[in-house]
Design a protein around this motif. Structure first.
Motif, PDB file in Angstrom:
ATOM      1  N   GLU A   1       0.818  -1.208   0.000  1.00 38.81           N
ATOM      2  CA  GLU A   1       0.000   0.000   0.000  1.00 38.81           C
ATOM      3  C   GLU A   1       0.857   1.266   0.000  1.00 38.81           C
ATOM      4  N   PHE A   2       2.120   1.135   0.378  1.00 39.10           N
ATOM      5  CA  PHE A   2       2.966   2.322   0.420  1.00 39.10           C
ATOM      6  C   PHE A   2       3.454   2.734  -0.961  1.00 39.10           C
ATOM      7  N   ILE A   3       3.120   1.940  -1.986  1.00 38.69           N
ATOM      8  CA  ILE A   3       3.384   2.377  -3.353  1.00 38.69           C
ATOM      9  C   ILE A   3       2.575   3.645  -3.651  1.00 38.69           C
ATOM     10  N   LEU A   4       1.387   3.736  -3.074  1.00 35.93           N
ATOM     11  CA  LEU A   4       0.512   4.875  -3.315  1.00 35.93           C
ATOM     12  C   LEU A   4       1.014   6.136  -2.608  1.00 35.93           C
ATOM     13  N   ILE A   5       1.745   5.981  -1.514  1.00 35.46           N
ATOM     14  CA  ILE A   5       2.245   7.137  -0.761  1.00 35.46           C
ATOM     15  C   ILE A   5       3.449   7.755  -1.454  1.00 35.46           C
TER      16      ILE A   5
ATOM     17  N   ARG B   1       5.620   5.321 -11.965  1.00 32.90           N
ATOM     18  CA  ARG B   1       4.524   5.518 -12.907  1.00 32.90           C
ATOM     19  C   ARG B   1       5.048   6.079 -14.222  1.00 32.90           C
ATOM     20  N   GLU B   2       4.276   5.867 -15.278  1.00 37.35           N
ATOM     21  CA  GLU B   2       4.707   6.309 -16.597  1.00 37.35           C
ATOM     22  C   GLU B   2       4.762   7.831 -16.685  1.00 37.35           C
TER      23      GLU B   2
ATOM     24  N   LEU C   1       8.618  10.564  -9.302  1.00 37.82           N
ATOM     25  CA  LEU C   1      10.019  10.962  -9.483  1.00 37.82           C
ATOM     26  C   LEU C   1      10.207  11.496 -10.893  1.00 37.82           C
ATOM     27  N   ASN C   2      10.584  12.728 -11.008  1.00 35.54           N
ATOM     28  CA  ASN C   2      10.934  13.299 -12.289  1.00 35.54           C
ATOM     29  C   ASN C   2      12.457  13.264 -12.388  1.00 35.54           C
ATOM     30  N   LYS C   3      12.990  12.780 -13.473  1.00 37.08           N
ATOM     31  CA  LYS C   3      14.425  12.537 -13.549  1.00 37.08           C
ATOM     32  C   LYS C   3      15.257  13.822 -13.542  1.00 37.08           C
TER      33      LYS C   3
ATOM     34  N   SER D   1       9.346  10.716 -24.963  1.00 37.33           N
ATOM     35  CA  SER D   1      10.021   9.420 -25.132  1.00 37.33           C
ATOM     36  C   SER D   1       9.520   8.354 -24.179  1.00 37.33           C
ATOM     37  N   GLY D   2       8.855   8.763 -23.086  1.00 35.44           N
ATOM     38  CA  GLY D   2       8.379   7.783 -22.115  1.00 35.44           C
ATOM     39  C   GLY D   2       9.523   7.156 -21.327  1.00 35.44           C
TER      40      GLY D   2
END
Length: 562
Positions: free
Chosen positions: A6-10, A76-77, A14-16, A84-85
């Motif tokens: 559930e901590f994936i949602l918290i 996330r995408e 991340l922007n590179k 470029s994704g």
């Protein structure tokens, strides 16, 4: 209790190109995650080394485990480039941001303002692009930038009012502000109001407003120069920049405390925003190379003088040249490892040793003077409050709620003995408080730290001291007999120590000159401080003026001789 997945949602995105996202992710996993209570306990116990080892182990595990919330595959995408994704080459900078954010987490945990958030296990969110409502003063004077000063924000889901903003800086080359015309006026206007409240509180409203108008009058000149740069050619832009810098340098010399407050407004946003939202309470300098991250409160951020700058190119949407701007450079609170190692080795030469001893002495003196000033200010506030209490006690309010006139006081008290007795007791108690506060102020004044004399051993080399000592023994006997009636030095301690006690009411001399070249002005006075730095342009003009004066004196001497 939340599960591991559930901590994936918290975890924040991340922007590179922005490490605030990675810093927020690391915080939320190790501080906002109940399963990491052990890490939080180590940080609260200040066992940073053990916490660092365990955090690194967990991050390395995350890099290898595709199911781990911090793993690159679980990003996330929309965290990557829209064109470029997700690309295989993005994993390396992603992991590097995670590694650097460990140092940032440890630095934040050492800051006093952050520790309560660690105790409660509060989460963070990225706030760099969010906007906050501006204050009326900032908006009125032309400020329009609503961007939050904090890059990440620690918040309490159960209390909307609790927020701790964290501004993340890269280190050298970063800036606290790059303000164009309106933003500059709004920032200085907010700082000027805080300045007169803090340093001129004893003056009348008209005097305070006059100081503010004088400050804003100078900033208006800089603002107009910035606007004129938009349509000027390159040579004219450079001249306008020099003119603006002279105004800013004079402002810093005339109001040195104002520069400090402008830096605080630029760092934290206090006075710029209407509420706590958007304010940065802590400044985090991210890890850079071998230099670990560091965190300090925005109030302790080092100050920089305002710096005039040329336009930053053209507006992309309109194609019109942008106006000039005023920059405030960021000074990180850290040293490189090489500098730290050199400092640990100690000074290598006598000159370095004397310089280091002088720096230590000045720091100790400044701390003592700051404590003395704070104690005197508190004592003065107590005295003022006691005097107001006595003034209120002396007033007599009649049955109708109106104040009894002075000529009727005697008759009123004679007819109301109870109120007369109560009034007497209140006045007596207030007078006792006044006497106690006055005694406290006098005691503080008597305990003012003594200032070093110019002839102290720290300022005179040992060789010169040995050369200066013998002359007292070489005085002829006839002169010694003539000098005998004079009292010995130990018989008049008050005469030698009295000049050392300087009154705090002594005016602040802003035009002092470093005549002995020791880098200090006002030597041996309560106002002793580092000599102000002179810009190259002003220094060049000053040298030219001195050469002209020297040539003039030489010409006068020649005329006198002829």
């Amino acid at each position: 209790m939340k599960t591991f997945q559930e901590f994936i949602l918290i975890c924040e995105a991340l922007n590179k190109t922005h490490d605030e996202n990675s810093q927020s992710k690391i915080w939320n996993y190790f501080i906002g995650n109940p399963e990491q209570q052990g890490i939080r306990d180590l940080l609260l116990k200040k066992d940073y080394e053990s916490a660092k080892i365990l955090i690194r182990q967990e991050v390395e595990k995350a890099k290898q485990n595709r199911e781990h919330p911090l793993n690159f595959q679980n990003a996330r995408e929309d965290e990557f480039s829209q064109k470029s994704g997700r690309q295989p080459g993005d994993e390396r900078p992603y992991n590097k941001f995670l590694d650097d954010s460990i140092s940032g987490l440890l630095a934040l945990s050492k800051e006093k303002k952050i520790r309560k958030s660690i105790e409660k296990g509060l989460p963070t969110r990225v706030a760099g692009k969010s906007q906050a409502e501006l204050s009326k003063r900032f908006n009125r004077d032309g400020g329009t930038d609503k961007t939050s000063k904090g890059d990440i924000e620690i918040y309490d889901p159960d209390n909307d009012k609790f927020k701790v903003g964290v501004s993340i800086k890269k280190g050298k080359g970063a800036q606290l502000a790059s303000a164009e015309s309106g933003e500059l006026k709004g920032m200085v206007s907010s700082a000027a109001r805080q300045y007169v409240k803090k340093f001129h509180s004893n003056k009348s409203r008209e005097e305070k407003e006059k100081i503010e108008r004088e400050i804003m009058g100078r900033i208006e000149k800089v603002s107009q120069n910035q606007i004129d740069m938009r349509t000027a050619d390159r040579d004219t832009q450079k001249n306008l920049k020099i003119s603006s810098q002279e105004v800013l340098d004079n402002l810093n010399n005339d109001y040195p405390q104002l520069t400090r407050i402008i830096n605080q407004v630029a760092t934290s946003g206090k006075g710029k925003f209407k509420s706590q939202q958007g304010v940065a309470d802590v400044v985090l300098t991210g890890k850079e190379g071998d230099v670990e991250a560091s965190a300090i409160s925005s109030e302790r951020q080092k100050s920089s003088n305002l710096r005039a700058a040329l336009p930053k190119g053209k507006n992309k949407s309109t194609g019109v040249s942008r106006p000039g701007n005023t920059k405030i450079d960021y000074k990180p609170e850290k040293e490189s490892k090489s500098n730290q190692a050199q400092a640990q080795q100690g000074p290598k030469t006598l000159k370095q040793f004397e310089r280091q001893a002088r720096i230590v002495e000045l720091k100790a003196k400044k701390e003592a003077q700051a404590q003395q000033a704070a104690a005197e200010s508190e004592a003065q506030a107590e005295l003022t409050q006691a005097e107001k209490t006595k003034e209120r006690a002396e007033r007599i309010i009649g049955p109708g709620g109106k104040r009894v006139l002075r000529q009727h006081v005697g008759a009123f008290l004679a007819n109301n003995p109870d109120k007369a007795q109560q009034r007497s007791l209140k006045i007596s108690a207030a007078q006792q408080n006044i006497d106690a506060s006055t005694a406290n102020i006098n005691a503080l004044a008597a305990s003012t730290p003594e200032q070093p004399q110019p002839s102290t051993p720290e300022q005179v080399p040992p060789e010169q001291q040995q050369q200066q000592a013998p002359p007292q023994e070489q005085v002829p006997p006839e002169q010694q007999q003539q000098q005998a009636p004079a009292p010995a030095p130990e018989q008049q301690p008050t005469q030698t120590q009295q000049p050392m006690v300087k009154s705090k009411s002594e005016p602040y001399k802003k035009d002092a000159i470093d005549r002995d070249g020791d880098g200090l002005v006002q030597d041996g006075t309560p106002h002793e401080r580092p000599a102000p730095q002179v810009s190259p342009e002003l220094k060049k003009k000053k040298n030219a003026g001195e050469r002209m004066a020297s040539a003039y004196d030489k010409k006068v001497d020649e005329l006198i001789k002829t």
